[in-house]
Design a protein around this motif. Structure first.
Motif, PDB file in Angstrom:
ATOM      1  N   MET A 183      45.045  37.196  24.268  1.00  0.00           N
ATOM      2  CA  MET A 183      44.906  37.130  25.728  1.00  0.00           C
ATOM      3  C   MET A 183      45.260  35.721  26.201  1.00  0.00           C
ATOM      4  SD  MET A 183      41.546  37.861  28.110  1.00  0.00           S
ATOM      5  CE  MET A 183      41.374  39.534  27.503  1.00  0.00           C
ATOM      6  N   ASP A 184      46.125  35.605  27.233  1.00  0.00           N
ATOM      7  CA  ASP A 184      46.537  34.289  27.709  1.00  0.00           C
ATOM      8  C   ASP A 184      45.404  33.618  28.477  1.00  0.00           C
ATOM      9  OD1 ASP A 184      46.555  35.157  30.476  1.00  0.00           O
ATOM     10  OD2 ASP A 184      48.487  36.105  30.081  1.00  0.00           O
ATOM     11  N   THR A 185      45.607  32.307  28.716  1.00  0.00           N
ATOM     12  CA  THR A 185      44.552  31.492  29.328  1.00  0.00           C
ATOM     13  C   THR A 185      44.175  32.003  30.713  1.00  0.00           C
ATOM     14  OG1 THR A 185      45.307  29.545  28.105  1.00  0.00           O
ATOM     15  CG2 THR A 185      43.927  29.160  30.042  1.00  0.00           C
ATOM     16  N   ALA A 186      45.171  32.352  31.533  1.00  0.00           N
ATOM     17  CA  ALA A 186      44.887  32.814  32.896  1.00  0.00           C
ATOM     18  C   ALA A 186      44.035  34.079  32.875  1.00  0.00           C
ATOM     19  CB  ALA A 186      46.197  33.066  33.646  1.00  0.00           C
ATOM     20  N   ARG A 187      44.343  34.992  31.948  1.00  0.00           N
ATOM     21  CA  ARG A 187      43.578  36.245  31.872  1.00  0.00           C
ATOM     22  C   ARG A 187      42.144  35.972  31.410  1.00  0.00           C
ATOM     23  NH1 ARG A 187      45.123  41.701  31.236  1.00  0.00           N
ATOM     24  NH2 ARG A 187      43.218  42.956  31.400  1.00  0.00           N
ATOM     25  N   ARG A 188      41.994  35.037  30.441  1.00  0.00           N
ATOM     26  CA  ARG A 188      40.647  34.718  29.953  1.00  0.00           C
ATOM     27  C   ARG A 188      39.785  34.158  31.078  1.00  0.00           C
ATOM     28  NH1 ARG A 188      43.543  32.481  25.569  1.00  0.00           N
ATOM     29  NH2 ARG A 188      43.030  30.347  26.211  1.00  0.00           N
ATOM     30  N   TRP A 189      40.352  33.276  31.876  1.00  0.00           N
ATOM     31  CA  TRP A 189      39.560  32.669  32.933  1.00  0.00           C
ATOM     32  C   TRP A 189      39.351  33.619  34.108  1.00  0.00           C
ATOM     33  CZ3 TRP A 189      36.982  27.983  32.851  1.00  0.00           C
ATOM     34  CH2 TRP A 189      37.146  27.272  31.653  1.00  0.00           C
ATOM     35  N   THR A 190      40.234  34.597  34.254  1.00  0.00           N
ATOM     36  CA  THR A 190      39.993  35.656  35.235  1.00  0.00           C
ATOM     37  C   THR A 190      38.788  36.489  34.829  1.00  0.00           C
ATOM     38  OG1 THR A 190      42.346  35.784  35.814  1.00  0.00           O
ATOM     39  CG2 THR A 190      40.978  37.689  36.354  1.00  0.00           C
ATOM     40  N   VAL A 191      38.710  36.819  33.535  1.00  0.00           N
ATOM     41  CA  VAL A 191      37.552  37.547  33.018  1.00  0.00           C
ATOM     42  C   VAL A 191      36.272  36.739  33.234  1.00  0.00           C
ATOM     43  CG1 VAL A 191      36.458  38.461  30.926  1.00  0.00           C
ATOM     44  CG2 VAL A 191      38.888  38.876  31.351  1.00  0.00           C
ATOM     45  N   LEU A 192      36.354  35.419  32.981  1.00  0.00           N
ATOM     46  CA  LEU A 192      35.195  34.553  33.211  1.00  0.00           C
ATOM     47  C   LEU A 192      34.752  34.615  34.669  1.00  0.00           C
ATOM     48  CD1 LEU A 192      33.185  32.285  32.449  1.00  0.00           C
ATOM     49  CD2 LEU A 192      35.027  30.643  32.940  1.00  0.00           C
ATOM     50  N   ALA A 193      35.709  34.554  35.584  1.00  0.00           N
ATOM     51  CA  ALA A 193      35.366  34.579  37.014  1.00  0.00           C
ATOM     52  C   ALA A 193      34.690  35.891  37.395  1.00  0.00           C
ATOM     53  CB  ALA A 193      36.630  34.369  37.846  1.00  0.00           C
ATOM     54  N   ILE A 194      35.196  37.007  36.887  1.00  0.00           N
ATOM     55  CA  ILE A 194      34.615  38.315  37.210  1.00  0.00           C
ATOM     56  C   ILE A 194      33.199  38.420  36.653  1.00  0.00           C
ATOM     57  CG2 ILE A 194      34.815  40.798  36.811  1.00  0.00           C
ATOM     58  CD1 ILE A 194      37.896  40.327  36.698  1.00  0.00           C
ATOM     59  N   CYS A 195      33.056  38.036  35.378  1.00  0.00           N
ATOM     60  CA  CYS A 195      31.737  38.159  34.744  1.00  0.00           C
ATOM     61  C   CYS A 195      30.728  37.183  35.334  1.00  0.00           C
ATOM     62  CB  CYS A 195      31.870  37.939  33.231  1.00  0.00           C
ATOM     63  SG  CYS A 195      32.754  39.259  32.385  1.00  0.00           S
ATOM     64  N   SER A 196      31.196  36.017  35.736  1.00  0.00           N
ATOM     65  CA  SER A 196      30.283  35.041  36.326  1.00  0.00           C
ATOM     66  C   SER A 196      29.707  35.537  37.645  1.00  0.00           C
ATOM     67  CB  SER A 196      31.017  33.710  36.557  1.00  0.00           C
ATOM     68  OG  SER A 196      31.418  33.118  35.338  1.00  0.00           O
ATOM     69  N   THR A 197      30.449  36.402  38.312  1.00  0.00           N
ATOM     70  CA  THR A 197      29.956  36.949  39.568  1.00  0.00           C
ATOM     71  C   THR A 197      28.665  37.733  39.361  1.00  0.00           C
ATOM     72  OG1 THR A 197      32.242  37.115  40.325  1.00  0.00           O
ATOM     73  CG2 THR A 197      30.594  38.283  41.613  1.00  0.00           C
ATOM     74  N   SER A 198      28.523  38.360  38.171  1.00  0.00           N
ATOM     75  CA  SER A 198      27.277  39.087  37.908  1.00  0.00           C
ATOM     76  C   SER A 198      26.100  38.126  37.819  1.00  0.00           C
ATOM     77  CB  SER A 198      27.395  39.895  36.618  1.00  0.00           C
ATOM     78  OG  SER A 198      27.392  39.064  35.469  1.00  0.00           O
ATOM     79  N   LEU A 199      26.336  36.944  37.222  1.00  0.00           N
ATOM     80  CA  LEU A 199      25.280  35.936  37.176  1.00  0.00           C
ATOM     81  C   LEU A 199      24.953  35.459  38.587  1.00  0.00           C
ATOM     82  CD1 LEU A 199      23.474  34.188  35.321  1.00  0.00           C
ATOM     83  CD2 LEU A 199      25.270  32.460  35.408  1.00  0.00           C
ATOM     84  N   PHE A 200      25.991  35.338  39.418  1.00  0.00           N
ATOM     85  CA  PHE A 200      25.775  34.961  40.814  1.00  0.00           C
ATOM     86  C   PHE A 200      24.875  35.980  41.500  1.00  0.00           C
ATOM     87  CE2 PHE A 200      26.888  35.061  45.302  1.00  0.00           C
ATOM     88  CZ  PHE A 200      26.861  33.718  45.647  1.00  0.00           C
ATOM     89  N   LEU A 201      25.106  37.266  41.226  1.00  0.00           N
ATOM     90  CA  LEU A 201      24.290  38.319  41.818  1.00  0.00           C
ATOM     91  C   LEU A 201      22.838  38.219  41.385  1.00  0.00           C
ATOM     92  CD1 LEU A 201      26.617  41.441  41.493  1.00  0.00           C
ATOM     93  CD2 LEU A 201      25.745  40.474  43.627  1.00  0.00           C
ATOM     94  N   VAL A 202      22.615  38.018  40.076  1.00  0.00           N
ATOM     95  CA  VAL A 202      21.252  37.924  39.560  1.00  0.00           C
ATOM     96  C   VAL A 202      20.549  36.693  40.127  1.00  0.00           C
ATOM     97  CG1 VAL A 202      19.851  37.647  37.471  1.00  0.00           C
ATOM     98  CG2 VAL A 202      21.791  39.210  37.460  1.00  0.00           C
ATOM     99  N   GLY A 203      21.248  35.551  40.133  1.00  0.00           N
ATOM    100  CA  GLY A 203      20.659  34.333  40.686  1.00  0.00           C
ATOM    101  C   GLY A 203      20.427  34.439  42.182  1.00  0.00           C
TER     102      GLY A 203
END
Length: 464
Positions: free
Chosen positions: A1-21
């Motif tokens: 997986m290229d760098t841009a795709r990895r950090w896109t996944v990070l951004a999507i998954c981090s949103t769940s932490l944003f929701l919980v917080g």
């Protein structure tokens, strides 16, 4: 997986932490309005927070283990749907009982979000330095949720009422669901481990019993029948869980990991950090709105320096962890949390606003520097195949600390009048300072960059 795709996944998954917080901080700000709207006192208000915390803490590790086995994206998506439906139920709650029940369901959904999303990130970002930076961004998202919660929550409560704080997460969840389907790859452990049913049941009893004890004992008394019963359940579950873990070939969680000092320090640090954070959130909310008479929106603005500092310092902490290991940022975290707690140890009903702003700024810096090294050290103790369990362990430690902080804060101020809140809360601020001192001690046990934690476990419990 290229760098841009990895950090896109990070951004999507981090949103769940944003929701919980966001859910935690936004509900804290809304507590006085919820109490007025549903005609309940401080004790009832505590349960709107504690019901969520209790269920969340009980299921985090189990949800992480299920994600490792059955698919992390699948469990993550189920968690999003459950969380959204529960949010709608909270917004429509006609009574305290309904609201608490909906918060229980929210806890079930929330248990499938934070640890599972972290496991997804770990599975796609495998380089240690890049992972440390990614966890720094992860922690910054948590800081952003702290910033958004008090301010957005205060504005929503003032303009639309307390029910709006639950509606706000629904469109965010819909967006995350769509993006997850498009960009997040499915992942699971390459060699699924047998489901440890006894371990799952005992862990739920252990975490649920201990959190329930922290909630009930300060009010009922530590020698009351309910407290004694919960203590017995917790101790029996702890003993059973240890015995089961040592005897099974593939336990849910190998307790021998606690022989590894950096891992133990990371878990302790997570408990202490979130105990101090939740003490701060609850005490400051009650003080600013009840004693100082500020509106929810104004109270959110006063605590904004804490949230902004946490957001800014978390990526810096990730950079430091990647270059120098977890010890330097943890030392900074301990020093700043200690200083912030001491600033508020002499709180009065007319403490100057600059003092409050400085204290919240110092606490925010400490929180920002602490979360990344704690999470990175705990995740590094287990291989990527068990990243769901690793995320669950750190998340459980945080929630246990949150319950501890809420229980202590509630016990301190439950019977206080608005005028008596500052004096009643002073021991709480000294405890926040003590949390900073403990973080300094935890830093001494944390590894340097050259000694990445690699705990030794018996061959029979390989984490493959």
């Amino acid at each position: 997986m290229d760098t841009a795709r990895r950090w896109t996944v990070l951004a999507i998954c981090s949103t769940s932490l944003f929701l919980v917080g966001l859910d935690t901080t936004i509900v804290n700000v809304a507590l006085p309005s919820i109490g007025a709207g549903l005609h309940v006192g401080t004790r009832g208000l505590e349960w709107t927070v504690d019901a969520y915390t209790l269920v969340l803490a009980s299921l985090l590790i189990s949800s992480g283990a299920l994600a490792d086995r059955f698919g992390r994206r699948r469990i993550f998506q189920i968690g999003l749907v459950v969380f959204a439906l529960a949010s709608v139920a909270c917004a429509a709650a006609p009574s305290l009982g309904w609201l608490v029940a909906a918060r229980v369901v929210q806890g079930v959904g929330g248990s499938m979000l934070s640890p599972v999303a972290l496991a997804i990130v770990v599975s796609v970002i495998t380089d240690p330095k890049e992972r440390a930076q990614a966890i720094g961004v992860w922690a910054a998202i948590f800081g952003a949720s702290m910033a958004a919660g008090p301010v957005a929550g205060g504005a929503l409560v003032s303009a639309l009422g307390w029910r709006s704080v639950f509606w706000v997460s629904v469109p965010l969840i819909a967006a995350v669901l769509a993006l997850t389907a498009l960009y997040v790859p499915e992942s699971r452990s390459p060699q699924p481990r047998p489901v440890d049913v006894p371990g799952q049941v005992l862990l739920v009893a252990l975490t649920g019993g201990s959190v329930a004890l922290l909630i009930e004992a300060p009010h009922a008394g530590w020698t009351a029948p309910v407290s004694v019963c919960l203590s017995a359940v917790t101790l029996a579950a702890a003993a059973g869980f240890v015995v089961t873990s040592l005897r099974r070939r593939s336990p849910l969680f190998d307790v021998r990991l606690f022989r590894h000092a950096p891992f133990t320090a990371a878990v302790l640090g997570a408990v202490v950090l979130f105990a101090g954070l939740n003490l701060t959130l609850l005490l400051s909310t009650l003080y600013l709105q009840h004693t100082r008479g500020l509106s929810p929106a104004a109270a959110g603005l006063v605590t904004l320096p804490m949230a902004l500092a946490a957001t800014v310092c978390a990526p810096l902490s990730g950079y430091l962890v990647g270059r120098a290991g977890p010890r330097p940022p943890l030392l900074l975290a301990g020093a700043f949390v200690l200083a912030g707690g001491l600033c508020l140890a002499t709180l009065s009903d007319d403490t100057a606003l600059p003092v409050l702003l400085l204290a919240f700024l110092l606490l925010g810096v400490g929180i920002g520097f602490a979360n990344t090294p704690i999470t990175n050290t705990a995740v590094a103790a287990l291989p990527p195949s068990r990243s769901g369990v690793a995320g669950g362990i750190t998340s459980t430690a945080r929630q246990f600390g949150a319950a501890l902080g809420i229980a202590v804060a509630g016990g301190l101020v439950a019977s206080s009048s608005p005028a008596g809140l500052p004096a009643a809360s002073r021991p709480g601020w000294l405890l926040v300072a003590t949390c900073g001192a403990v973080l300094l001690a935890v830093a001494k046990l944390s590894p340097t960059l050259r000694t990445t934690p690699q705990p030794t476990t018996r061959p029979a419990t390989s984490h493959a």
